[in-house]
Motif scaffolding. Structure first.
Motif, PDB file in Angstrom:
ATOM      1  N   LEU A   9       0.853  -1.174   0.000  1.00 15.36           N
ATOM      2  CA  LEU A   9       0.000   0.000   0.000  1.00 15.36           C
ATOM      3  C   LEU A   9       0.881   1.213   0.000  1.00 15.36           C
ATOM      4  O   LEU A   9       1.662   1.411   0.898  1.00 15.36           O
ATOM      5  N   LEU A  10       0.796   2.000  -1.044  1.00 11.57           N
ATOM      6  CA  LEU A  10       1.682   3.150  -1.202  1.00 11.57           C
ATOM      7  C   LEU A  10       0.881   4.410  -1.002  1.00 11.57           C
ATOM      8  O   LEU A  10      -0.065   4.669  -1.717  1.00 11.57           O
ATOM      9  N   VAL A  11       1.220   5.183   0.002  1.00  8.96           N
ATOM     10  CA  VAL A  11       0.548   6.443   0.261  1.00  8.96           C
ATOM     11  C   VAL A  11       1.546   7.546   0.025  1.00  8.96           C
ATOM     12  O   VAL A  11       2.508   7.656   0.746  1.00  8.96           O
ATOM     13  N   CYS A  12       1.362   8.331  -1.011  1.00  8.10           N
ATOM     14  CA  CYS A  12       2.308   9.370  -1.361  1.00  8.10           C
ATOM     15  C   CYS A  12       1.826  10.679  -0.793  1.00  8.10           C
ATOM     16  O   CYS A  12       0.698  11.084  -1.042  1.00  8.10           O
ATOM     17  N   ALA A  13       2.670  11.346  -0.045  1.00  9.11           N
ATOM     18  CA  ALA A  13       2.323  12.642   0.505  1.00  9.11           C
ATOM     19  C   ALA A  13       3.281  13.662  -0.043  1.00  9.11           C
ATOM     20  O   ALA A  13       4.457  13.396  -0.170  1.00  9.11           O
ATOM     21  N   VAL A  14       2.789  14.831  -0.377  1.00 14.87           N
ATOM     22  CA  VAL A  14       3.617  15.852  -0.996  1.00 14.87           C
ATOM     23  C   VAL A  14       3.874  16.958  -0.013  1.00 14.87           C
ATOM     24  O   VAL A  14       2.951  17.522   0.546  1.00 14.87           O
ATOM     25  N   LEU A  15       5.136  17.236   0.228  1.00 14.17           N
ATOM     26  CA  LEU A  15       5.563  18.302   1.117  1.00 14.17           C
ATOM     27  C   LEU A  15       6.343  19.290   0.298  1.00 14.17           C
ATOM     28  O   LEU A  15       7.371  18.959  -0.242  1.00 14.17           O
ATOM     29  N   LEU A  16       5.826  20.495   0.142  1.00 19.64           N
ATOM     30  CA  LEU A  16       6.470  21.463  -0.727  1.00 19.64           C
ATOM     31  C   LEU A  16       7.527  22.208   0.037  1.00 19.64           C
ATOM     32  O   LEU A  16       7.242  22.996   0.927  1.00 19.64           O
ATOM     33  N   THR A  17       8.807  21.931  -0.277  1.00 20.31           N
ATOM     34  CA  THR A  17       9.919  22.605   0.363  1.00 20.31           C
ATOM     35  C   THR A  17      10.906  23.036  -0.689  1.00 20.31           C
ATOM     36  O   THR A  17      11.080  22.365  -1.699  1.00 20.31           O
ATOM     37  N   PRO A  18      11.574  24.174  -0.519  1.00 20.54           N
ATOM     38  CA  PRO A  18      12.557  24.600  -1.510  1.00 20.54           C
ATOM     39  C   PRO A  18      13.786  23.727  -1.471  1.00 20.54           C
ATOM     40  O   PRO A  18      14.084  23.089  -0.476  1.00 20.54           O
ATOM     41  N   ALA A  19      14.516  23.693  -2.600  1.00 17.46           N
ATOM     42  CA  ALA A  19      15.756  22.918  -2.661  1.00 17.46           C
ATOM     43  C   ALA A  19      16.774  23.514  -1.707  1.00 17.46           C
ATOM     44  O   ALA A  19      16.800  24.708  -1.470  1.00 17.46           O
ATOM     45  N   CYS A  20      17.614  22.642  -1.157  1.00 12.26           N
ATOM     46  CA  CYS A  20      18.715  23.058  -0.286  1.00 12.26           C
ATOM     47  C   CYS A  20      18.214  23.761   0.965  1.00 12.26           C
ATOM     48  O   CYS A  20      18.780  24.752   1.390  1.00 12.26           O
ATOM     49  N   THR A  21      17.085  23.296   1.525  1.00 11.51           N
ATOM     50  CA  THR A  21      16.572  23.884   2.742  1.00 11.51           C
ATOM     51  C   THR A  21      17.228  23.257   3.948  1.00 11.51           C
ATOM     52  O   THR A  21      17.816  22.194   3.875  1.00 11.51           O
ATOM     53  N   ARG A  22      17.074  23.902   5.082  1.00 14.34           N
ATOM     54  CA  ARG A  22      17.659  23.385   6.310  1.00 14.34           C
ATOM     55  C   ARG A  22      16.633  22.633   7.153  1.00 14.34           C
ATOM     56  O   ARG A  22      16.941  22.162   8.206  1.00 14.34           O
ATOM     57  N   SER A  23      15.420  22.557   6.709  1.00 13.19           N
ATOM     58  CA  SER A  23      14.437  21.764   7.421  1.00 13.19           C
ATOM     59  C   SER A  23      13.421  21.266   6.427  1.00 13.19           C
ATOM     60  O   SER A  23      13.281  21.807   5.342  1.00 13.19           O
ATOM     61  N   THR A 153       3.143  -0.218   4.526  1.00 14.25           N
ATOM     62  CA  THR A 153       2.587   1.113   4.291  1.00 14.25           C
ATOM     63  C   THR A 153       3.747   2.053   4.019  1.00 14.25           C
ATOM     64  O   THR A 153       4.865   1.830   4.495  1.00 14.25           O
ATOM     65  N   MET A 154       3.478   3.086   3.235  1.00 11.45           N
ATOM     66  CA  MET A 154       4.541   4.032   2.906  1.00 11.45           C
ATOM     67  C   MET A 154       3.962   5.424   2.699  1.00 11.45           C
ATOM     68  O   MET A 154       3.027   5.609   1.924  1.00 11.45           O
ATOM     69  N   SER A 155       4.493   6.378   3.416  1.00 13.51           N
ATOM     70  CA  SER A 155       4.256   7.789   3.140  1.00 13.51           C
ATOM     71  C   SER A 155       5.516   8.334   2.496  1.00 13.51           C
ATOM     72  O   SER A 155       6.625   8.024   2.931  1.00 13.51           O
ATOM     73  N   LEU A 156       5.359   9.131   1.460  1.00 10.99           N
ATOM     74  CA  LEU A 156       6.498   9.574   0.668  1.00 10.99           C
ATOM     75  C   LEU A 156       6.451  11.085   0.534  1.00 10.99           C
ATOM     76  O   LEU A 156       5.446  11.643   0.101  1.00 10.99           O
ATOM     77  N   LEU A 157       7.529  11.732   0.930  1.00 11.74           N
ATOM     78  CA  LEU A 157       7.616  13.194   0.930  1.00 11.74           C
ATOM     79  C   LEU A 157       8.801  13.659   0.095  1.00 11.74           C
ATOM     80  O   LEU A 157       9.848  13.018   0.114  1.00 11.74           O
ATOM     81  N   PRO A 158       8.652  14.763  -0.644  1.00  9.33           N
ATOM     82  CA  PRO A 158       9.822  15.318  -1.320  1.00  9.33           C
ATOM     83  C   PRO A 158      10.809  15.855  -0.292  1.00  9.33           C
ATOM     84  O   PRO A 158      10.414  16.421   0.721  1.00  9.33           O
ATOM     85  N   ALA A 159      12.094  15.622  -0.518  1.00  7.09           N
ATOM     86  CA  ALA A 159      13.112  16.067   0.438  1.00  7.09           C
ATOM     87  C   ALA A 159      14.388  16.406  -0.324  1.00  7.09           C
ATOM     88  O   ALA A 159      15.413  15.740  -0.193  1.00  7.09           O
ATOM     89  N   GLU A 160      14.320  17.442  -1.173  1.00  3.93           N
ATOM     90  CA  GLU A 160      15.492  17.854  -1.936  1.00  3.93           C
ATOM     91  C   GLU A 160      16.625  18.239  -0.984  1.00  3.93           C
ATOM     92  O   GLU A 160      16.398  18.813   0.073  1.00  3.93           O
ATOM     93  N   THR A 161      17.847  17.898  -1.379  1.00  3.50           N
ATOM     94  CA  THR A 161      19.016  18.176  -0.545  1.00  3.50           C
ATOM     95  C   THR A 161      20.127  18.759  -1.406  1.00  3.50           C
ATOM     96  O   THR A 161      20.518  18.147  -2.393  1.00  3.50           O
ATOM     97  N   CYS A 162      20.632  19.915  -1.046  1.00  2.21           N
ATOM     98  CA  CYS A 162      21.721  20.572  -1.783  1.00  2.21           C
ATOM     99  C   CYS A 162      21.350  20.799  -3.251  1.00  2.21           C
ATOM    100  O   CYS A 162      22.218  20.817  -4.116  1.00  2.21           O
ATOM    101  N   GLY A 163      20.085  20.938  -3.554  1.00  3.15           N
ATOM    102  CA  GLY A 163      19.655  21.104  -4.929  1.00  3.15           C
ATOM    103  C   GLY A 163      19.479  19.790  -5.665  1.00  3.15           C
ATOM    104  O   GLY A 163      18.992  19.778  -6.789  1.00  3.15           O
ATOM    105  N   PHE A 164      19.870  18.685  -5.054  1.00  2.00           N
ATOM    106  CA  PHE A 164      19.710  17.373  -5.667  1.00  2.00           C
ATOM    107  C   PHE A 164      18.345  16.783  -5.314  1.00  2.00           C
ATOM    108  O   PHE A 164      17.784  17.061  -4.250  1.00  2.00           O
ATOM    109  N   SER A 165      17.828  15.946  -6.195  1.00  2.00           N
ATOM    110  CA  SER A 165      16.551  15.295  -5.966  1.00  2.00           C
ATOM    111  C   SER A 165      16.622  14.413  -4.730  1.00  2.00           C
ATOM    112  O   SER A 165      17.635  13.744  -4.484  1.00  2.00           O
TER     113      SER A 165
END
Length: 224
Positions: A9-23, A153-165
């Motif tokens: 069961l894949l539950v995708c959640a979207v978290l809008l954060t800018p690239a290279c953020t500190r949190s 179960t899986m929740s999936l959030l975007p988590a860009e790091t240093c501008g990388f995916s």
């Protein structure tokens, strides 16, 4: 990790954060995919097709940065974390520094490190070569993570790091109470490599929600 096979069961959640953020805080919302169908107007003799809009529906996938400073400090681990420098025997591979909770032990491995914590908690940090693009690498990691489970179960959030995916994953793996574990993972695609920070604990471990983010929220990427 060895588990039985049933659909995950894949539950995708979207978290809008800018690239290279500190949190990576914020509220997660459910991801949906929609297809747009061009329409024509009956009020005019000539129909005009709507503009074509292309989007990448994989959370956390961003254009690969053209340049990035070596040892760029993008999401440093906060106290009381103990910095763990992870690198492999490959001069072309990136390095990563993660924050381990106090009291955890680390053991170097050929592909990174393993971590051992209290109350059955454990983790790994791996740096693996990959020929896949970010979206395909992320899908492959998620598929491998859940492929051998009887229930997941899986929740999936975007988590860009240093501008990388990048992505953050969390949920449960297992099916029966003794075998079920809670997990969190942070994966980052640096061209040619996939960095994965993974931590798990038996279901019901009271300190997991406090200790796991210490590993998955603070990353420092180093480039050769």
């Amino acid at each position: 990790m060895t588990r039985g096979v049933l659909p995950a069961l894949l539950v995708c959640a979207v978290l809008l954060t800018p690239a290279c953020t500190r949190s990576s805080g914020g509220a997660a919302t459910a991801q949906s995919a929609e297809s747009a169908t061009p329409t024509t107007s009956s009020a005019t003799a000539t129909s005009v097709a709507p503009p074509v809009v292309t989007t990448d529906d994989t959370p956390g996938v961003v254009p690969t940065p053209g340049t990035s400073a070596a040892d760029e400090d993008c999401a440093p681990a906060a106290p009381p974390a103990v910095p763990v420098d992870v690198r492999i025997d490959d001069p072309k591979a990136p390095t990563v520094v993660v924050g381990a909770p106090e009291g955890w032990t680390t053991t170097p491995t050929p592909d990174g490190v393993t971590l051992t914590g209290p109350d059955g908690m454990s983790g790994t940090v791996t740096i693996a070569e990959t020929a896949l693009d970010p979206a395909a690498a992320f899908r492959g990691y998620a598929d491998d993570l859940t492929a051998s489970t009887t229930m997941s179960t899986m929740s999936l959030l975007p988590a860009e790091t240093c501008g990388f995916s990048g992505q953050k994953l969390m949920g449960q793996l297992g099916g029966t109470v003794p075998d079920t574990v809670l997990y969190q993972a942070r994966i980052v695609h640096v061209p040619g490599y996939l960095i994965a920070v993974y931590v798990e604990a038996p279901t019901g471990t009271t300190d997991f929600d406090a200790e796991a983010p210490v590993l998955t929220q603070g990353l420092q990427i180093g480039l050769p």
